[in-house]
Every structure is written in C-alpha cells, then in structure tokens.
Design a protein around this motif. Structure first.
Motif, PDB file in Angstrom:
ATOM      1  N   GLY A  20     -22.560 -77.270   2.472  1.00 35.08           N
ATOM      2  CA  GLY A  20     -23.469 -76.247   2.993  1.00 35.08           C
ATOM      3  C   GLY A  20     -24.632 -76.859   3.756  1.00 35.08           C
ATOM      4  N   LEU A  21     -25.220 -77.895   3.196  1.00 39.37           N
ATOM      5  CA  LEU A  21     -26.352 -78.559   3.859  1.00 39.37           C
ATOM      6  C   LEU A  21     -25.907 -79.216   5.165  1.00 39.37           C
ATOM      7  CD1 LEU A  21     -28.115 -80.165   0.757  1.00 39.37           C
ATOM      8  CD2 LEU A  21     -29.040 -78.359   2.214  1.00 39.37           C
ATOM      9  N   MET A  22     -24.687 -79.749   5.155  1.00 37.92           N
ATOM     10  CA  MET A  22     -24.167 -80.378   6.378  1.00 37.92           C
ATOM     11  C   MET A  22     -24.012 -79.330   7.484  1.00 37.92           C
ATOM     12  SD  MET A  22     -21.196 -81.062   8.249  1.00 37.92           S
ATOM     13  CE  MET A  22     -19.820 -80.772   7.171  1.00 37.92           C
ATOM     14  N   LEU A  43     -32.979 -84.597   9.492  1.00 40.37           N
ATOM     15  CA  LEU A  43     -33.091 -85.812   8.680  1.00 40.37           C
ATOM     16  C   LEU A  43     -33.535 -85.486   7.256  1.00 40.37           C
ATOM     17  CD1 LEU A  43     -34.508 -88.462  11.169  1.00 40.37           C
ATOM     18  CD2 LEU A  43     -32.171 -88.162  10.357  1.00 40.37           C
ATOM     19  N   PHE A  44     -34.332 -84.442   7.107  1.00 33.85           N
ATOM     20  CA  PHE A  44     -34.724 -83.988   5.760  1.00 33.85           C
ATOM     21  C   PHE A  44     -33.477 -83.518   4.999  1.00 33.85           C
ATOM     22  CE2 PHE A  44     -36.015 -80.416   2.973  1.00 33.85           C
ATOM     23  CZ  PHE A  44     -36.776 -81.138   2.060  1.00 33.85           C
ATOM     24  N   LYS A  49     -29.064 -84.551   0.952  1.00 35.17           N
ATOM     25  CA  LYS A  49     -27.639 -84.806   0.672  1.00 35.17           C
ATOM     26  C   LYS A  49     -27.453 -86.193   0.040  1.00 35.17           C
ATOM     27  CE  LYS A  49     -26.467 -83.533   4.887  1.00 35.17           C
ATOM     28  NZ  LYS A  49     -25.694 -83.570   6.117  1.00 35.17           N
ATOM     29  N   ALA A  50     -28.133 -87.194   0.605  1.00 34.60           N
ATOM     30  CA  ALA A  50     -28.022 -88.556   0.068  1.00 34.60           C
ATOM     31  C   ALA A  50     -28.527 -88.602  -1.373  1.00 34.60           C
ATOM     32  CB  ALA A  50     -28.822 -89.523   0.947  1.00 34.60           C
ATOM     33  N   LEU A  51     -29.598 -87.861  -1.634  1.00 37.44           N
ATOM     34  CA  LEU A  51     -30.160 -87.812  -2.994  1.00 37.44           C
ATOM     35  C   LEU A  51     -29.171 -87.171  -3.966  1.00 37.44           C
ATOM     36  CD1 LEU A  51     -32.913 -88.699  -4.149  1.00 37.44           C
ATOM     37  CD2 LEU A  51     -33.633 -86.320  -4.018  1.00 37.44           C
TER      38      LEU A  51
ATOM     39  N   TRP B 190     -22.719 -92.410   6.238  1.00 38.10           N
ATOM     40  CA  TRP B 190     -22.223 -91.448   7.220  1.00 38.10           C
ATOM     41  C   TRP B 190     -23.095 -90.188   7.254  1.00 38.10           C
ATOM     42  CZ3 TRP B 190     -19.513 -91.820  11.371  1.00 38.10           C
ATOM     43  CH2 TRP B 190     -19.071 -90.647  11.999  1.00 38.10           C
ATOM     44  N   ILE B 191     -23.634 -89.805   6.104  1.00 35.38           N
ATOM     45  CA  ILE B 191     -24.513 -88.633   6.031  1.00 35.38           C
ATOM     46  C   ILE B 191     -25.696 -88.798   6.996  1.00 35.38           C
ATOM     47  CG2 ILE B 191     -26.282 -87.633   4.500  1.00 35.38           C
ATOM     48  CD1 ILE B 191     -24.178 -87.620   2.279  1.00 35.38           C
ATOM     49  N   PHE B 192     -26.138 -90.040   7.202  1.00 36.90           N
ATOM     50  CA  PHE B 192     -27.235 -90.273   8.149  1.00 36.90           C
ATOM     51  C   PHE B 192     -26.715 -90.554   9.566  1.00 36.90           C
ATOM     52  CE2 PHE B 192     -29.525 -90.978   4.190  1.00 36.90           C
ATOM     53  CZ  PHE B 192     -30.681 -90.267   4.436  1.00 36.90           C
ATOM     54  N   LEU B 193     -25.580 -91.238   9.657  1.00 33.05           N
ATOM     55  CA  LEU B 193     -25.061 -91.578  10.994  1.00 33.05           C
ATOM     56  C   LEU B 193     -24.640 -90.330  11.764  1.00 33.05           C
ATOM     57  CD1 LEU B 193     -22.800 -94.764  10.780  1.00 33.05           C
ATOM     58  CD2 LEU B 193     -25.118 -94.530  11.645  1.00 33.05           C
ATOM     59  N   PHE B 194     -23.998 -89.408  11.074  1.00 31.73           N
ATOM     60  CA  PHE B 194     -23.475 -88.225  11.767  1.00 31.73           C
ATOM     61  C   PHE B 194     -24.558 -87.447  12.526  1.00 31.73           C
ATOM     62  CE2 PHE B 194     -22.604 -83.570  11.276  1.00 31.73           C
ATOM     63  CZ  PHE B 194     -21.769 -83.453  12.370  1.00 31.73           C
ATOM     64  N   PRO B 195     -25.655 -87.048  11.876  1.00 31.03           N
ATOM     65  CA  PRO B 195     -26.671 -86.340  12.669  1.00 31.03           C
ATOM     66  C   PRO B 195     -27.342 -87.214  13.716  1.00 31.03           C
ATOM     67  CG  PRO B 195     -27.463 -86.698  10.437  1.00 31.03           C
ATOM     68  CD  PRO B 195     -26.026 -87.119  10.455  1.00 31.03           C
ATOM     69  N   LEU B 196     -27.581 -88.479  13.369  1.00 29.27           N
ATOM     70  CA  LEU B 196     -28.295 -89.350  14.314  1.00 29.27           C
ATOM     71  C   LEU B 196     -27.488 -89.583  15.591  1.00 29.27           C
ATOM     72  CD1 LEU B 196     -29.854 -92.059  11.959  1.00 29.27           C
ATOM     73  CD2 LEU B 196     -31.089 -90.413  13.375  1.00 29.27           C
TER      74      LEU B 196
END
Lengths: 93, 200
Positions: A20-22, A43-44, A49-51, B190-196
């Motif tokens: 959902g967040l994605m 980025l927030f 998501k990373a957390l 990937w969670i960071f690479l995808f949006p960036l």
C-alpha cells in the motif's frame, strides 16, 4: 493466540502495508504538487517501509538491542557524511 | 526486558556467546551494516550528481514505472515469503520451510528476468552507461543491486539444498535466518532505489 497461524497473518498484514505504501508513493509522484514536496513525501514513505521490514521481517523489534545499535550505526555515519557533502555544496553556492 | 526471537532463543542454547547473539547472526548484521555504507556511497554520489547537474534529463520517458512497480511488488512479496519460510522452520514444518524458500528463489529470479528485459530494452535503444550521467548512475545502482539479488538467490539455493540433508541441516538450519536477513536487506535497498531512480 494460535502460535502457528498468528505470525503468518501478521506477516501478510505487514506485506499489505508495504504494498500500500509503495502504491501511495507511485501515485504521489504523479500528483501536480511541488517537486520538493514529492521528494520528501516519497522518501518518507520509503523510510517507513524500510522500518517495517527491519522491525517485523528482520525481527529487530523482538531481538537483542545490540543488533538495533549495529543497524543504526551506519545511519549515523551516513547522516554525518551527507551533512558534510551538502553543507559544502551550500557554502559553494 | 526484551524477549529474544524464537530463532535466537533456540540457537542461543546451543551456541552460548558473550553477547547472547549467535556469532553467525552478529556477523551477518555487521556485514549488512557495511553493505549499508556501500550502497549509501553509490546513492549519495547519485544524489550529488543529480542536484549539481545543470541539465539533468532524468528517467522521463525512458524508464518503465509499471515494470519498476511490478518488480517492487515482487521483491516485497519475496521478503514475506522468506519470513514465512523461517516461520515454517520454527513450527518444525520442513515442507512449509522449503516451499516458501522456493517461492522466494522464484520471485528473486523473476525480479532479475524483468530487470534483464529492462536492460535489453535500453541497450536496443542504444542507451549505455556512457550515454548520460543518469544512465551511468542507473546501470551502476541497479546493476550492483541485481548482483546482490543474484547472491541472495545463491545463498537461498544453498540453504534449500542443505535442508535435504538431515545431518547437515541439524548443524546449519540457523543459516536460513541469515539468508533471510540478507534478503530483507536487498529488499530495503530496492525500497529506496525504486523511487529515487524511477519516480523522482
């Protein structure tokens, strides 16, 4: 609480949040709002998501605190490094 | 006081350590911390180049957001399947553990296939790392990430193979947790690479 099924349901709920967040991030990037706001919001969402992955899938929430310190240590170094990089850029500007 | 995870508790009694954390797991976390620094160096360079480049063309019209979104779904899904594999192991269900681990390997392979399709499309349009600084960053960031996915698939395959050998599995079953930690890290990157790379 059923020990066999409860963690599975829990993991599916985390997955639903991640998905959902994605999708929220993808939709946000298409909105006609200032680019800076989009960057900060997306980025927030990525950080959330990373957390979620680190706390619930990597079990940092339940594990020894030492592992959390190891996980956070590079983030402190990153903050310092990026701080130096961007502050020097601002000074040059 | 915090409660240790079931996996930690089970291995702790077999391998008592000063920290209370099995050495393999502690080592994996330290390794992941170094990997965070590695990817931050790459991402930091990308951000600095992007901010300072006066004519940044960006990915507009060249990167497929639907494909990138699909790949993100796949990787997020694989993070869930590997944690379900670990849950299966903790329940003592080897078939569940193997099934979910196999699903993780399959999803990882699917991610790489889609990434390969993307690369092929770029190369067919004569878009190479030397084309523009953006593409240099794109190939470097996604290429190193893909290599990590490939490494994760290899690690998972190794764990899966060992699970079919009861004697070896008795000593090495804790490696599933280590493989899971590594796989989740690859997902976080990937969670960071995808949006960036695809969205911003």
């Amino acid at each position: 609480m059923n020990a066999a099924t409860s963690p599975t349901r829990h993991y599916f709920i985390i997955w639903a949040w991640l998905a959902g967040l994605m999708l929220a991030g993808v939709l946000l990037s298409e909105l006609p709002i200032p680019k800076v706001a989009v960057v900060l919001l997306v980025l927030f969402l990525s950080s959330i998501k990373a957390l979620l992955v680190a706390l619930y899938y990597m079990h940092l929430k339940m594990d020894r605190r030492l592992l959390s310190f190891i996980a956070v240590a590079p983030l402190v170094l990153i903050a310092l490094a990026l701080g130096v990089v961007f502050s020097s850029k601002l000074i040059r500007l | 006081m915090k409660t240790a995870s079931p996996t930690l508790a089970s291995t702790q009694s077999i391998f008592p350590t000063v920290t209370g954390i099995p050495n393999g797991k502690l080592g994996m976390w330290v390794f992941l911390a170094s990997e965070v620094m590695f990817f931050t160096g790459l991402i930091g360079a990308y951000l600095v180049l992007r901010i300072s480049h006066p004519h940044w063309t960006g990915p507009e019209g060249h990167l497929s957001v639907p494909l990138g979104t699909l790949n993100t779904f796949i990787l997020i899904g694989s993070s869930m399947t590997i944690v379900l594999s670990l849950a299966g192991q903790e329940r003592g269900s080897l078939p569940a553990m193997r099934g979910w681990l196999l699903a993780t390997i399959g999803l990882g392979a699917l991610f790489l296939i889609i990434k390969g399709i993307e690369y092929a499309a770029k190369i067919s349009h004569e878009i190479f790392p030397s084309t523009h600084v953006f593409w240099s960053c794109y190939y470097t960031l996604t290429g190193f990430h893909a290599l990590h996915v490939l490494g994760g698939i290899g690690f998972n395959l190794r764990v899966l193979a060992v699970s079919f050998n009861p004697l070896a599995w008795k000593d090495q079953s804790h490696r599933l947790e280590l493989a899971g930690l590594y796989w989740h890290f690859v997902d976080i990157v990937w969670i960071f690479l995808f949006p960036l790379v695809y969205l911003l």
